[in-house]
Design an enzyme around this catalytic site. Structure first.
Site, PDB file in Angstrom:
ATOM      1  N   TRP A  61       1.082  -1.069  -0.216  1.00 28.54           N
ATOM      2  CA  TRP A  61      -0.157   0.175  -0.395  1.00 28.54           C
ATOM      3  C   TRP A  61       0.940   1.387  -0.381  1.00 28.54           C
ATOM      4  O   TRP A  61       2.389   1.564   0.414  1.00 28.54           O
ATOM      5  CB  TRP A  61      -1.257   0.096   1.318  1.00 28.54           C
ATOM      6  N   GLU A  82       6.700   9.720  14.278  1.00 34.46           N
ATOM      7  CA  GLU A  82       6.824   8.363  12.951  1.00 34.46           C
ATOM      8  C   GLU A  82       8.045   8.649  11.777  1.00 34.46           C
ATOM      9  O   GLU A  82       9.004   8.513  10.731  1.00 34.46           O
ATOM     10  CB  GLU A  82       5.737   8.268  11.857  1.00 34.46           C
ATOM     11  N   GLU A  90       8.396   2.063   7.161  1.00 40.62           N
ATOM     12  CA  GLU A  90       7.916   2.587   7.822  1.00 40.62           C
ATOM     13  C   GLU A  90       7.514   3.999   7.304  1.00 40.62           C
ATOM     14  O   GLU A  90       6.908   4.807   8.243  1.00 40.62           O
ATOM     15  CB  GLU A  90       9.442   2.717   8.701  1.00 40.62           C
ATOM     16  N   HIS A 150       4.671   5.867   7.447  1.00 42.77           N
ATOM     17  CA  HIS A 150       3.390   6.137   7.967  1.00 42.77           C
ATOM     18  C   HIS A 150       3.354   7.228   8.700  1.00 42.77           C
ATOM     19  O   HIS A 150       2.244   7.475   8.288  1.00 42.77           O
ATOM     20  CB  HIS A 150       3.916   5.240   9.183  1.00 42.77           C
ATOM     21  N   GLU A 173       8.034  -1.727  18.493  1.00 45.76           N
ATOM     22  CA  GLU A 173       7.189  -1.855  16.983  1.00 45.76           C
ATOM     23  C   GLU A 173       5.882  -3.250  18.156  1.00 45.76           C
ATOM     24  O   GLU A 173       4.849  -2.526  17.086  1.00 45.76           O
ATOM     25  CB  GLU A 173       7.364  -3.496  16.221  1.00 45.76           C
ATOM     26  N   THR A 190       3.793   0.515  19.586  1.00 49.19           N
ATOM     27  CA  THR A 190       3.284   0.791  18.366  1.00 49.19           C
ATOM     28  C   THR A 190       2.637   0.431  17.903  1.00 49.19           C
ATOM     29  O   THR A 190       1.318   0.803  17.715  1.00 49.19           O
ATOM     30  CB  THR A 190       4.590   1.132  16.965  1.00 49.19           C
ATOM     31  N   ASP A 229       1.082  -2.713   9.480  1.00 49.83           N
ATOM     32  CA  ASP A 229       2.564  -3.137   9.262  1.00 49.83           C
ATOM     33  C   ASP A 229       3.552  -2.822  10.240  1.00 49.83           C
ATOM     34  O   ASP A 229       4.303  -4.393  10.137  1.00 49.83           O
ATOM     35  CB  ASP A 229       3.372  -1.237   9.184  1.00 49.83           C
ATOM     36  N   GLU A 230       3.038  -2.284  11.761  1.00 44.80           N
ATOM     37  CA  GLU A 230       4.229  -2.585  12.503  1.00 44.80           C
ATOM     38  C   GLU A 230       4.102  -3.906  13.015  1.00 44.80           C
ATOM     39  O   GLU A 230       4.766  -4.467  13.679  1.00 44.80           O
ATOM     40  CB  GLU A 230       3.128  -1.807  13.911  1.00 44.80           C
ATOM     41  N   HIS A 263       6.427  -6.246  11.110  1.00 43.81           N
ATOM     42  CA  HIS A 263       7.818  -5.821  12.217  1.00 43.81           C
ATOM     43  C   HIS A 263       7.980  -6.514  13.256  1.00 43.81           C
ATOM     44  O   HIS A 263       9.069  -6.324  13.453  1.00 43.81           O
ATOM     45  CB  HIS A 263       8.174  -4.343  11.886  1.00 43.81           C
TER      46      HIS A 263
END
Length: 445
Positions: free
Chosen positions: A130, A179, A217, A220, A270, A273, A302-303, A306
């Site tokens: 994305w 971020e 990252e 974000h 991670e 977050t 995403d976090e 990770h």
């Protein structure tokens, strides 16, 4: 202490701890780590003065709630480690530490093939990933229809953002500011020998992970920044100046800069977050902002990916070097860890409990974006996930003390949380103005 009453002091005496000898020749010591490193280094145990005085530990996604936690106490009810004749010669503390660090670096480097197979697949291919544009009104130039569609999209986004409370906006801005300081975090990753990208284009799996993580990252901050700009709810110049100051101020890095500490730190960051963005998505949805809920949700996802990478890597190191990792985890928990957003400033804030970071943290606690309870859950999660309580073979005396400290840490945090809440209930909540939202006042924790 923060005005929210979340910081609780506890005292502890210092303890003498013993460094392990990683080359004890018994049948039980022939772990994969031993087989890998046998003969490379010969480190002997040395007594090292370990300061277990009060520490401030904040894990608030990339911003923190402060805790002052008692240092570890002597291990009781356990058999002391058995040293062989080869372990009888004490080395100088500095030599022992340097040898242990070299050993950690070699173990981390030995995992490159494992990283290729287990971590790199967690990164999404660019063509299927994305991008911020996917969640915002299309700004592509065109005829009247394209402009009308963009204008309509912005109006719809603003209508949803209008219902978001100021306290949630403050948390969202704090998230975005932190971020956006991504260059600092990549610098931190490149500080850990064994994991770093030594040339900037290294083909080694650890280096590719670091660059891939950074690339993902980076989206974000871009997405949150553009949402806030289009929402019309915040003073973007003040927000941008805060980002500028945070990047200039930097971040106090973890010490020591070992690969073990770095991976543990990454796993905690991670997950924290993920929790913070997930809570923000929930609050946005409750207040009718479906666009923001979707944005925070995709960032949280995403976090989570990770986190899985850093958690797996740390788990693998626990298999190869349980003693070193137990001690590293205890170091991270005991040490004063300055978090990435700690030095954020809008140019108007003060020091201590009046700092921008402290006030932001207090708002996040009150709003439920990231709380003391979340931190306790996070510590408990990793102690359980890495099976710290089950570690037995290969632990030195210091490793056993670290194990005992870690297994008792989450309950201790929960007790302090209860005490903090009782204290906060007796204090009249304070108000603070945030330049990010045109100096409107927001209630602190």
């Amino acid at each position: 202490m923060a005005s929210s009453g979340l910081a609780v002091a506890a005292t502890a005496s210092s303890a003498w701890l013993c460094c392990p000898n990683h080359h004890i020749h018994t049948s039980s010591s022939r772990s994969r780590k031993h087989l890998l490193l046998h003969g490379l280094y010969g480190s002997a145990p040395a007594r090292t003065r370990y300061s277990s005085c009060n520490f401030i530990h904040n894990v608030m996604s990339r911003y923190y709630i402060c805790f002052v936690v008692n240092g570890g106490e002597p291990c009781r009810g356990r058999r002391p480690p058995v040293w062989t004749a080869a372990a009888a010669t004490a080395a100088a503390p500095a030599d022992t530490a340097a040898s242990a660090r070299r050993e950690q670096v070699e173990i981390a480097r030995s995992l490159n093939a494992w990283v290729e197979e287990n971590m790199l697949p967690l990164l999404t291919p660019v063509d299927s990933a994305w991008q911020p544009h996917d969640f915002l009104p299309c700004s592509a130039a065109g005829g009247g229809e394209a402009l009308a569609a963009f204008t309509e999209g912005v109006a719809e986004l603003r209508a949803g953002a209008a219902g978001v409370p100021d306290e949630v906006l403050v948390c969202l801005v704090g998230n975005m500011v932190t971020e956006e300081a991504l260059p600092t975090y990549q610098s931190m990753g490149n500080r850990a020998e064994g994991l770093a990208d030594g040339t900037g284009v290294s083909p080694l799996p650890w280096a590719r992970w670091l660059r891939g993580w950074t690339a993902e990252e980076n989206r974000h901050g871009d997405l949150l920044n553009r949402y806030l700009y289009l929402s019309g709810r915040v003073d973007m110049r003040q927000v941008e100046a805060t980002v500028h100051r945070l990047l200039r101020n930097g971040m106090e890095m973890l010490a020591p800069a070992s690969p073990y500490h770095g991976l543990i730190y990454g796993a905690f960051q991670e997950r924290a977050t993920f929790i913070s963005h997930g809570h923000t998505a929930r609050l946005a949805g409750q207040h009718g902002d479906r666009a923001l809920a979707k944005i925070c949700g995709v960032i949280a996802a995403d976090e989570r990916r990770h986190e899985a990478g850093y958690t797996m890597a740390s788990g693998r190191l626990f298999e190869l070097d349980p003693d070193g990792m137990a001690r590293a985890l205890a170091d991270v928990m005991r040490g004063k860890v300055t978090m990435p957003g700690q030095l954020m400033s809008d140019g108007r804030d003060g020091d201590g409990e009046h700092s921008l970071f402290a006030r932001f943290s207090a708002v996040a606690e009150r709003a439920g974006v990231y709380t003391a309870r979340d931190y306790g859950d996070l510590v408990e999660h990793f102690v359980r996930r890495w099976r710290v309580a089950e570690l037995a073979a290969g632990l030195s005396g210091e490793g056993r003390r670290a194990q005992e400290y870690l297994c008792g840490l989450a309950p201790k945090i929960r007790r302090m949380e209860e005490l903090a809440h009782r204290r906060a209930a007796r204090i009249e909540p304070a108000m603070a103005r945030f330049s990010w939202i045109f100096d409107r006042p927001v209630m602190l924790g």
